[in-house]
Design an enzyme around this catalytic site. Sequence first.
Site, PDB file in Angstrom:
ATOM      1  N   CYS A 167      -9.091  -0.033  -6.137  1.00 41.43           N
ATOM      2  CA  CYS A 167      -7.941   0.798  -6.486  1.00 41.43           C
ATOM      3  C   CYS A 167      -8.116   1.835  -7.775  1.00 41.43           C
ATOM      4  CB  CYS A 167      -6.462   0.737  -6.693  1.00 41.43           C
ATOM      5  SG  CYS A 167      -6.128  -0.913  -8.059  1.00 41.43           S
ATOM      6  N   GLN A 173       0.931  -1.057  -0.200  1.00 43.30           N
ATOM      7  CA  GLN A 173      -0.069   0.117   0.184  1.00 43.30           C
ATOM      8  C   GLN A 173       0.982   1.129   0.354  1.00 43.30           C
ATOM      9  OE1 GLN A 173      -3.017  -0.053  -0.330  1.00 43.30           O
ATOM     10  NE2 GLN A 173      -3.730  -1.901  -0.300  1.00 43.30           N
ATOM     11  N   PHE A 176      -6.430 -12.121  -2.972  1.00 40.81           N
ATOM     12  CA  PHE A 176      -5.685 -11.627  -3.757  1.00 40.81           C
ATOM     13  C   PHE A 176      -4.998 -10.641  -2.885  1.00 40.81           C
ATOM     14  CE2 PHE A 176      -9.721 -11.822  -6.756  1.00 40.81           C
ATOM     15  CZ  PHE A 176      -8.743 -11.818  -7.650  1.00 40.81           C
TER      16      PHE A 176
END
Length: 354
Positions: A309, A188, A215
């Site tokens: 995202c 991140q 994931f």
Amino acid sequence: MRLCRHFGLCGGCTLQNLSAEDYQGGKRTAITAALERAGLAGIAVEPPLMVPQASRRRAVFKFAKMQAGVEIGFHAAKSHQIVDMRECLVLAPELFGVTRRLRTALAPILGPGEKGEVHVTASQTGLDMAFRWNRKLTPALTTALAGALSGRDIARVIVNGEIVLEQSRPVIRIAGAQVRIPPHAFLQATAQGEAALQEQVLALTAGAKHIADLFCGLGTFTLALAAKARVHAVEQDGEALAALAEAARTTSGMKPVTTEKRDLFKRPLAGAELKPYDAVVLDPPRAGAPEQVRALAASAVPRIAYVSCDAQSFARDAAILAAGGYTPGPVTPIDQFLFSAHIELVGGFARRRR
């Protein structure tokens, strides 16, 4: 707000001149519009949770040997021209600081016009640097780079996949666990953004006893969830999965964590495989995960926490879940890519009674 000296040229911060109200409002509007286009009008979009300036802990710098010397920074907007970075309001100080170091280190190594890029991550043990450029790794190049970048602030240097210097293994702390970072691992962008994402996911899965984290990467959510629930972590990157498993195994106080190496795009978790879980977390790449989402839409999993995202792929996948019998909850944007149009978000889905 003070503007960076490179604003208007650098392609990294195109929205820096907006007021806070217009900036945050624009991000909410973009998510709302994506949901409406997918047929999901009416879903609440919360105000974005913002990270502080000078907090970004990873970046990809472009570099080139020009007539005036080595240039290093980001590309100009809609261009391959490098903006030679002399200021940055979003990078952590150690990341911005290494650009000066790299100009000096690369000057005697690069040939005229030679270009490349370096991925830099700030870890607890120092900077992890991974170079990619059209240069064959030779003993002379290894020696030159190792000598130029051997300071205590550099943990590891990799060139085209090969380690040329490793003074310490790069380590990052995730939810109390020490995770050793494999080369080129996804992380991140900011520690503050990571914490905000974890908080949202924990709230959406509160009370769950057995959770699948799809994931999972290095374990951003697995390691946070394992404080209160059993977690099955699924990921196709074997090195990331091994780092997660090691961190879970060596951290006290965690519930059992199991791991599975699997390409969820080709073989989504589906059918009877989903029955043991009372919550699923998924954090797919930017393109989303329509096949995995279709499998979830056909399941009886009570709750789903979806981290994304990209608003467009999230909206598409959210529509699949809604059509399959899930009720979408409010969407929370997490803005850890300051002054850009990019946004991360978290949305929750609850299975309607059949």
